[in-house]
Write an enzyme that holds these catalytic residues in place. Structure first.
Site, mmCIF file in Angstrom:
data_model
loop_
_atom_site.group_PDB
_atom_site.id
_atom_site.type_symbol
_atom_site.label_atom_id
_atom_site.label_comp_id
_atom_site.label_asym_id
_atom_site.label_seq_id
_atom_site.Cartn_x
_atom_site.Cartn_y
_atom_site.Cartn_z
ATOM 1 N N HIS A 1 -3.818 -4.879 -0.346
ATOM 2 C CA HIS A 1 -3.372 -5.449 0.928
ATOM 3 C C HIS A 1 -3.470 -6.966 0.876
ATOM 4 C CE1 HIS A 1 -3.070 -1.776 3.423
ATOM 5 N NE2 HIS A 1 -3.933 -1.300 2.553
ATOM 6 N N GLU B 1 -2.582 -8.975 3.073
ATOM 7 C CA GLU B 1 -2.962 -9.452 4.414
ATOM 8 C C GLU B 1 -4.444 -9.251 4.698
ATOM 9 O OE1 GLU B 1 -1.643 -6.615 3.717
ATOM 10 O OE2 GLU B 1 -2.186 -5.071 5.185
ATOM 11 N N CYS C 1 0.841 -1.204 0.000
ATOM 12 C CA CYS C 1 0.000 0.000 0.000
ATOM 13 C C CYS C 1 0.879 1.258 0.000
ATOM 14 C CB CYS C 1 -0.989 -0.027 1.157
ATOM 15 S SG CYS C 1 -2.330 1.158 0.981
#
Lengths: 273, 202
Positions: free
Chosen positions: B183, B185, B79
């Site tokens: 992202h 994650e 990001c």
């Protein structure tokens, strides 16, 4: 293509089990729906795009329970998690983000001290600050330049009043103007709940959803009233919402997130399947 | 067990990146200590917030980052952590970045589209890279950003469409520095697979 988001909402309350998901009608009359972490995992497996936890006890004791629930969820579920309920200070925001939430949702405190939105946005970034706006239709049209008059489904003129404390207290604030204000203050997103529709299964409140979606540059999450997947469709097409939040239909097994997305996909709404 | 250091420069929620990497079988250290960074098998440049703040906070680590990258070991920017890999950004006035990958960071133009670009969007693979091993084309990943990376074809691993075509994932000329605008994650099983791939190349 950017997809429309389907977001199950888990209202979490403190009890002897250490946190239970409940769901009421128009914010009262709560029914138990299950363990928050288990529900979060289930919705993740069904293809939920994000999850929202609302701490509806939001007491001091409730907060530490909530931190534990957030930590346990964030350890197992790798999709965005928004947490709201009783967030009152920068320290509250920090605590909740640190526990593993990706965004916080601020409601009553934003109305009481709008600077909290601005400060939180400056410190943590706009992307993690969601302002929750609860509103109620008001057909008492007074001659007041500070209200935005919209047309309801049957043509009746009405304005939407912001309500706080879980819908118990009207504020006299116009929801459209308030939404523009919180965008200026640095909110990254708006979670719009219609008190008139919450828990009713009658569908989203389209006039206010559409108005905010058109007026603002930030995404609008429609909330309150979903009874079936077609209500989601209406929220996206007529209400122009970017995301749709629902609780009851998912908790009580009427529809899974996957069912809902398959229905939407058939009707040409872009969804992640 | 591979040791992954997440560079701690005071920005962002590092917990989910950490959990995602642990899920991928790595041992994770969050640190801003140069010796920790140099001893890592892989480094994550995280970040949410503003470009200028990020560059200010990381100012003391510029030599360490250069030394690390020159060692040839892998680094993943996520990001804002991807954006600061670039030469410069127009966010908050023209600001210089780490310049590990040539190109700039621009704001999405005002249009009918909502900004931030927030939610799940599909990515198109432009180049093969072990980071995307086993990831199908047009897979959905989670984005939230108002600025995007503008770089050349050579440095674009995957791209995404939001009003315009932009770089969703980038790579440096040497191939050891990668970035994702999305992202991993937060991108469910798809994202966890990418993190496993990253750990595997470390």
């Amino acid at each position: 293509m950017l997809t429309k988001r389907i977001i199950p909402c888990l209202d979490v309350t403190l009890d002897e089990a250490g946190g239970t998901v409940v769901k009421g009608i128009e914010f009262v009359d709560l029914r138990k729906a299950g363990d928050p972490v288990e529900l979060a995992k289930r919705y993740n497996e069904q293809g939920a795009d994000e999850l929202v936890f609302l701490d509806i006890t939001a007491s001091h004791e409730g907060r530490s329970t909530m931190i534990d629930v957030i930590e346990r969820t964030a350890n197992e579920v790798f999709i965005p998690l928004t947490v709201g309920g009783g967030i009152n200070s920068i320290e509250d925001v920090r605590q909740i983000l640190r526990a593993g939430a990706d965004k916080v949702s601020i409601n009553t405190s934003a109305v009481k001290k709008p600077q909290l939105i601005k400060e939180a946005s400056e410190i943590f970034g706009a992307q993690c600050i969601v302002t929750a706006i609860d509103c109620k239709r008001n057909t008492n049209i007074v001659d007041n330049p500070d209200i935005t008059i919209l047309e309801l489904e049957d043509g009746t003129p009405a304005w939407y009043e912001v309500v706080i404390y879980g819908g118990r207290q009207p504020t006299g604030i116009d929801a459209v103007q308030w939404a523009k204000k919180v965008e200026e203050l640095g909110s990254g997103e708006i979670l719009l709940t219609s008190m008139d529709r919450d828990g009713t299964y009658d569908g989203f409140d389209i006039p206010i959803t559409k108005k905010l979606s058109e007026e603002l540059e930030i995404p609008i999450i429609a909330s309150g009233g979903v009874g079936n997947p077609d209500h989601m469709y209406e929220g996206f097409v007529k209400g122009k919402a970017d995301a749709a939040l629902a609780a009851s239909i998912f908790h009580f097994g009427e529809y899974t997130v996957k069912d809902t997305k398959e229905y939407l996909k058939e009707k040409s709404i872009p969804v992640r399947l | 067990m591979k040791k992954i250091v997440i560079i701690d420069y005071g920005l962002g929620n590092l917990r989910s990146v950490r959990k995602g990497l642990e899920h991928a079988g790595a041992s994770v250290v969050i640190s801003s200590d140069p010796s920790e960074i140099m001893s890592a098998d892989g480094v994550i440049m995280p970040g949410v917030g503003a470009f200028k703040d990020a560059m200010k906070n990381i100012a003391g680590l510029l030599d360490t980052i250069d030394d690390y990258v020159n060692s040839g070991k892998p680094m993943l920017g996520i990001c804002l952590g991807q954006q600061i890999l670039m030469s410069r950004s127009e966010e908050g006035g023209e600001t210089t970045g780490l310049d590990l990958i040539r190109g700039e960071v621009l704001r999405f133009p005002h249009s009918d589209l909502k900004v931030p670009h927030m939610g799940w969007n599909s990515i198109t693979m432009n180049q093969k890279h072990p980071f995307f091993e086993g990831i199908p084309d047009n897979t959905y990943v989670y984005f939230v950003h108002s600025f995007y990376v503008d770089t050349g074809e050579k440095n674009t691993l995957a791209s995404c469409e939001y009003g315009k075509n932009f770089a969703a994932s980038i790579v440096n000329d040497a191939g050891n520095v990668i970035g994702t605008q999305f992202h991993p994650e937060k991108s469910g099983d798809t994202g966890l697979k990418m993190l496993r791939n990253f750990v595997a190349i470390c």
